[in-house]
Design a protein around this motif. Structure first.
Motif, short mmCIF file in Angstrom:
data_model
loop_
_atom_site.label_atom_id
_atom_site.label_comp_id
_atom_site.label_asym_id
_atom_site.label_seq_id
_atom_site.Cartn_x
_atom_site.Cartn_y
_atom_site.Cartn_z
N TYR A 136 -35.62 -92.41 -62.04
CA TYR A 136 -36.83 -92.59 -61.11
C TYR A 136 -36.79 -91.34 -60.26
O TYR A 136 -37.58 -90.53 -59.85
N GLU A 139 -37.88 -88.29 -62.05
CA GLU A 139 -39.30 -88.23 -62.27
C GLU A 139 -40.00 -87.54 -60.95
O GLU A 139 -40.54 -86.91 -61.03
N LYS A 143 -41.89 -83.77 -59.72
CA LYS A 143 -43.32 -83.53 -59.35
C LYS A 143 -43.42 -82.58 -58.15
O LYS A 143 -44.41 -82.18 -57.75
#
Length: 177
Positions: A136, A139, A143
């Motif tokens: 996570y 991820e 961004k």
């Protein structure tokens, strides 16, 4: 999402799906298949587990639904949906130009966000168990979100990544040991 308590309905659905393909199984046979899908040797074991779950409490307490106070729907959606990867499930307003109350979710977690002043205080914290906090984290790092660059920290109870929304609410995502 279905769980073991839905086993009889799952067996009925399986039996009908197989019948649509001209495969005939008895209800008992499909119950046995469903039990094996839950990692149990036979239907009797799963049936006992279902009975025990139902007998645990007549009250039926479920996990709590955190409510976070927000002050801008746009900023909240940018953070929760854009950055964290949640989805807007629904929103409610009592009328035009009224505060929003909505639900966002991802995987098994749901969270209520409210612009109503009496629903919650800003600065709340939720503790959320995750299976893979490093995945996570990767991820989110990918961004490159301008306002939040969380890290992963080792805590006595596991690996933890805390994010802080634009309204000072915190979510600690933890992969417990």
């Amino acid at each position: 999402m279905r769980d073991f308590r839905d086993a009889k309905l799952m067996a009925k659905t399986l039996r009908q799906a197989l019948a649509d393909r001209d495969i005939s199984l008895t209800h008992s046979e499909t119950l046995e298949i469903v039990a094996r899908q839950f990692g149990l040797d036979q239907w009797n074991i799963l049936s006992a587990k279902i009975d025990a779950a139902g007998a645990s409490s007549a009250i039926g307490i479920e996990p709590p639904m955190p409510i976070f106070r927000i002050f801008s729907v746009e900023k909240a959606m940018e953070f929760y949906c854009g950055f964290l990867g949640f989805h807007l499930d629904w929103e409610h307003r009592f009328g035009e130009n009224f505060p929003v109350y909505c639900q966002v979710s991802r995987d098994g977690m749901a969270l209520h966000l409210s612009e109503h002043s009496g629903d919650a205080s800003p600065g709340a914290k939720a503790f959320v168990r995750v299976a893979n906090v490093r995945a996570y984290h990767a991820e989110l790092a990918g961004k490159d979100y301008r306002y939040m660059k969380p890290g992963v920290e080792e805590a006595p109870w596991g690996l933890e990544m805390t994010v802080i929304d634009p309204f000072s609410n915190r979510i600690a995502f933890c992969e417990q040991k």
